[in-house]
Design an enzyme around this catalytic site. Structure first.
Site, PDB file in Angstrom:
ATOM      1  CE  LYS A  70      25.263  29.593  39.280  1.00 26.80           C
ATOM      2  NZ  LYS A  70      23.955  29.597  39.866  1.00 26.80           N
TER       3      LYS A  70
HETATM    4  P1  FBP Z   1      23.976  29.497  45.258  1.00 29.84           P
HETATM    5  O1  FBP Z   1      25.061  30.519  45.038  1.00 29.84           O
HETATM    6  O2  FBP Z   1      23.134  29.838  46.436  1.00 29.84           O
HETATM    7  O3  FBP Z   1      24.539  28.111  45.279  1.00 29.84           O
HETATM    8  O4  FBP Z   1      22.981  29.628  44.014  1.00 29.84           O
HETATM    9  C1  FBP Z   1      23.386  29.240  42.741  1.00 29.84           C
HETATM   10  C2  FBP Z   1      22.409  28.261  42.164  1.00 29.84           C
HETATM   11  O5  FBP Z   1      22.765  27.815  40.874  1.00 29.84           O
HETATM   12  C3  FBP Z   1      20.972  28.771  42.117  1.00 29.84           C
HETATM   13  O6  FBP Z   1      20.713  29.487  40.940  1.00 29.84           O
HETATM   14  C4  FBP Z   1      20.197  27.512  42.253  1.00 29.84           C
HETATM   15  O7  FBP Z   1      18.979  27.695  42.883  1.00 29.84           O
HETATM   16  C5  FBP Z   1      21.075  26.675  43.125  1.00 29.84           C
HETATM   17  O8  FBP Z   1      22.378  27.124  42.993  1.00 29.84           O
HETATM   18  C6  FBP Z   1      21.039  25.248  42.703  1.00 29.84           C
HETATM   19  O9  FBP Z   1      21.714  24.522  43.668  1.00 29.84           O
HETATM   20  P2  FBP Z   1      21.613  22.963  43.679  1.00 29.84           P
HETATM   21  O10 FBP Z   1      22.396  22.489  42.515  1.00 29.84           O
HETATM   22  O11 FBP Z   1      22.230  22.591  44.983  1.00 29.84           O
HETATM   23  O12 FBP Z   1      20.181  22.631  43.562  1.00 29.84           O
END
Ligand code: FBP
Length: 260
Positions: A177
């Site tokens: 991801k």
């Molecule tokens: P979102 O689609 O809300 O961005 O969530 C994806 C994610 O990977 C979550 O699993 C995780 O909490 C967040 O993004 C992490 O975001 P960041 O890198 O900004 O902390």
């Protein structure tokens, strides 16, 4: 990585993970305007939508709520995570095991790695037994590959996101991801860098329906395998409407204009 043709995470060769680890990663402020979703049942209900191939949650939510949803939701057990309150070098401690996740009925494992941080060697070493235990349990593993740290000046650049995608392949993830590297060509480069590894788009902060669906359609167009999305679904007033639209864009190859 292993062939995933029969995995519950994959439909029409595509994947849509609803991510809901934000209560740990970012805290209750993420629920501003949608406070009713502080009740995880609200998001578990969303995960019963046909478009969602798995729900990514941490141990506490899985233990408490998954037993009521195990017939209708595929569980992606997010094994590590840290809070926004920690101000040191980024690191994501593991807080449950692959074996315990399997006991709770997990269909897949999720694990965050921050390439480039001071503790990169620890994070790579932490990932190894998790990846190997996932193989033992025959569970696919998704890596949240988020380059950070002092040497990473521009964490969404073309080279950095391609590197993030490649690290997933190199360390044995089945899905990697990554954040969007700002343009479609750069995302295609990341998909190519990942070779047979399946690249998932990280949803990002909430945007308009059009901006979000155009982004997803662009990514699908260049070979991304789907997305892992949180805020762009469950922060919306009508999450079911965006899930209907994502169903068509992700699994049927529709464009944003076809569904708006
Ligand atoms: P979102 O689609 O809300 O961005 O969530 C994806 C994610 O990977 C979550 O699993 C995780 O909490 C967040 O993004 C992490 O975001 P960041 O890198 O900004 O902390």
């Amino acid at each position: 990585m292993r062939p995933l043709g029969n995995s519950p995470l994959v439909r029409n060769d595509k994947t849509l993970v609803l991510a809901h680890d934000h209560g740990l990663e970012h805290g209750p402020k993420q629920f501003g305007g949608v406070e009713e979703r502080l009740d995880p049942r609200e998001v578990f209900e969303m995960a019963t939508h046909d478009a969602v191939t798995a729900l990514a949650v941490g141990k506490g939510l899985a233990e408490t709520y998954y037993p009521s949803y195990e017939d209708d939701v595929n569980l992606l057990a997010k094994l590590n995570g840290g809070s926004d309150l920690w101000m040191g070098d980024p690191y994501s401690p593991q807080n449950w095991s692959v074996e315990y996740a399997a006991e709770l009925g997990a269909d897949a494992i999720g694990y965050t790695v921050y390439p480039g941080v001071n503790r990169e060697t620890d994070m790579f070493e932490d990932f190894r037994p998790v990846q190997e235990a996932a193989r033992d349990e025959d569970l696919p593993i998704a890596m949240w590959s988020y380059p950070r740290g002092q040497a990473v000046k521009e964490h969404r650049s073309r080279d950095i996101i391609a590197y993030a995608a490649r690290i997933g392949l190199e360390l044995g993830a089945d899905f990697t991801k990554v954040k969007y590297p700002r343009d479609k060509e750069a995302m295609e480069h990341a998909v190519n860098a990942a070779a047979d590894n399946r690249v998932l788009l990280s949803g990002g902060s909430k945007t308009s329906d059009r901006d979000f669906l155009e982004l997803v359609a662009d990514c699908m167009d260049v070979g991304v395998s789907g997305l892992a999305v949180g805020r762009n679904v469950w922060q919306r007033d009508d999450p079911y409407d965006i899930l209907d639209k994502l169903d068509e864009v992700v699994f049927e190859g529709a464009g944003a204009d076809d569904v708006l």
